[in-house]
Design a protein around this motif. Structure first.
Motif, mmCIF file in Angstrom:
data_model
loop_
_atom_site.group_PDB
_atom_site.id
_atom_site.type_symbol
_atom_site.label_atom_id
_atom_site.label_comp_id
_atom_site.label_asym_id
_atom_site.label_seq_id
_atom_site.Cartn_x
_atom_site.Cartn_y
_atom_site.Cartn_z
ATOM 1 N N ARG A 1 -32.332 -35.015 91.727
ATOM 2 C CA ARG A 1 -33.101 -36.188 91.992
ATOM 3 C C ARG A 1 -31.802 -37.282 91.379
ATOM 4 O O ARG A 1 -31.597 -37.161 90.129
ATOM 5 N N TYR B 1 -33.246 -37.783 96.600
ATOM 6 C CA TYR B 1 -33.156 -36.376 96.467
ATOM 7 C C TYR B 1 -31.986 -35.735 97.342
ATOM 8 O O TYR B 1 -32.138 -36.033 98.521
ATOM 9 N N GLU C 1 -35.983 -41.924 98.184
ATOM 10 C CA GLU C 1 -37.301 -42.083 97.547
ATOM 11 C C GLU C 1 -37.532 -43.651 97.472
ATOM 12 O O GLU C 1 -38.773 -44.109 97.700
ATOM 13 N N ASP D 1 -39.051 -43.037 102.843
ATOM 14 C CA ASP D 1 -40.370 -43.083 102.322
ATOM 15 C C ASP D 1 -40.816 -44.353 103.225
ATOM 16 O O ASP D 1 -40.216 -45.187 102.988
#
Length: 453
Positions: free
Chosen positions: A162, A94, A77, A211
């Motif tokens: 997470r 994650y 993330e 990401d």
């Protein structure tokens, strides 16, 4: 009165019966059936459907048989911080586990999975993953624990959570700030060896997703990739270990503005003293001291934000070489000043040894006569402007040259002092320094940037 009293009693009895009937009807209604207690009964039904109480979930699935395969994939993330001082990095990700536990299989007509939160996780077996070489880690709990458990009818399980983890990263700062660092996040089972649990990336390199918006202020993220290795512990055995590698290249523009450009400008500023008259002591000395102190401040500021490593970094080489150039410019003026003082003393002593110049017809004409002095009018002007004091120093030099043209006086000088040429052109030191210092520093920069870029 008796009749009215009996009537009131009858009315109250009728009202109690009506209220009782309404309460019984409310209990039979569908709204009453949606009470909070029914949620507990539904949870009980879910546990009964998964047969939680019928099995010992403290044991791994298929205990005593082959190792259970546990697939892993990761969604990165954010990559929050990279610290050179603490030699670590912080990452939020994650972490998802995939395995099959036939003890959790349940009948289903539409093959639909059931999803649970962290409350059921505590009642079943889950892989005991941990991050090797981690300093701190935690599972996010806002607004609830960020944990998901999904069970399929055939017993396949997806367990996702997470996590934010701060892990160690061994950095080689010998090329700092022109360096490239590779850090690794390592995942391993804490209790189960490779005989009990086979840990693997579920989809190879595609198991790691990042990401696209991840960015760092000082680094450019070049690539992410995964590997798998075996780790051996002498007391417990072999364990499967998963690696997440990411390569970071440091942005150089910040350090060019904050370190390299100021250091280069200080070195260039120290060269200004070569164009200042050697007799201007109040101008040359403060200039040299200021540049030296500024370079010391730059070096101290850079090292204050760096770990105390036992090897030399690339930025240290540049700053210390720049410091040496600045320091040598101060030493150069000290040498010029000292040699000028020595020269003046020698000329003063020679003047005392020379015969009276009254017999010379016109000393001024002889001073500019190249056949006598060996110097033209241009040389005399240049030497008078820079090389000698204004109070007759030029005339002393010319007279010394004239006297040396006399064999008798030359022999006296040789016998008394052991040398013939007593003149040292101190101005030439500044002239040579104007070329040597910039040339040497440019050569150093060419070599430095060709090696480290």
């Amino acid at each position: 009165f008796k009749h009215s009293f009996c009537g009131l009693i009858c009315i109250s009895i009728l009202m109690e019966q009506v209220a009782k009937r309404r309460q019984d009807g409310w209990r039979r209604s569908p709204i009453y059936k949606r009470s909070p207690d029914m949620t507990k009964s539904l949870m009980t039904k879910s546990e009964q459907l998964l047969r939680i109480d019928d099995h010992d979930f403290t044991m791994r699935p298929a205990f005593g048989g082959p190792p259970i395969p546990v697939g892993v994939d990761v969604q990165v993330e954010s990559l929050d911080t990279i610290s050179e001082v603490d030699m670590d990095f912080t990452m939020t990700l994650y972490l998802r586990h995939y395995w099959k536990d036939e003890r959790l299989s349940f009948p289903s007509t539409n093959n639909q999975s059931m999803t649970f939160d962290s409350r059921l996780v505590k009642k079943i077996w889950v892989p005991d993953m941990f991050f090797v070489h981690s300093k701190r880690s935690f599972i996010h709990d806002t607004t609830t624990d960020n944990v998901m458990l999904r069970v399929y009818p055939d017993g396949n399980v997806l367990y996702s959570l997470r996590v934010t983890v701060t892990a160690m990263c061994n950095m080689d700062l010998s090329r700092f700030p022109l360096d490239t660092q590779t850090c690794s996040l390592e995942i391993e089972s804490y209790a189960y060896t490779d005989d009990d649990l086979m840990l693997y990336w579920k989809k190879g390199n595609e198991s790691l997703n990042t990401d696209d918006r991840i960015s760092l202020s000082q680094f450019l993220i070049q690539k992410f990739h995964t590997t798998t290795k075996l780790a051996f512990y002498s007391s417990t055995g072999w364990y499967n270990r998963l690696y997440i590698h990411f390569t970071l290249r440091r942005h150089i523009f910040f350090f060019l503005l904050q370190t390299y450009f100021p250091a280069t400008l200080m070195v260039m500023l120290s060269w200004v003293s070569f164009w200042i008259d050697r007799r201007a002591v109040p101008a040359r000395v403060p200039l040299g001291i200021t540049t030296v102190l500024t370079m010391s401040t730059i070096i101290t500021g850079v090292n204050a934000s760096m770990p105390r490593v036992s090897y030399i970094k690339a930025v240290d080489i540049y700053l210390w070489v720049s410091f040496v150039f600045v320091f040598l410019s101060v030493i150069e003026y000290a040498a010029v000043n000292y040699l000028s003082t020595v020269q003046e003393r020698k000329e003063r002593k020679l003047r005392e040894r020379l015969p009276c110049t009254c017999g010379i017809g016109n000393p001024d004409e002889m001073m500019i006569d190249p056949q006598i002095t060996g110097y033209g009018s241009t040389d005399v002007n240049i030497t008078g402007n820079y090389g000698l004091p204004e109070n007759g120093g030029r005339q002393e030099r010319i007279l010394a040259q004239v006297a040396l043209n006399d064999p008798q006086i030359t022999g006296q000088v040789k016998a008394s002092r052991g040398y013939v040429n007593i003149w040292i052109d101190t101005h030439a030191i500044d002239k040579y320094s104007r070329v040597v210092f910039p040339g040497a520093y440019i050569l150093f920069n060419i070599i430095y940037w060709s090696i480290y870029l």
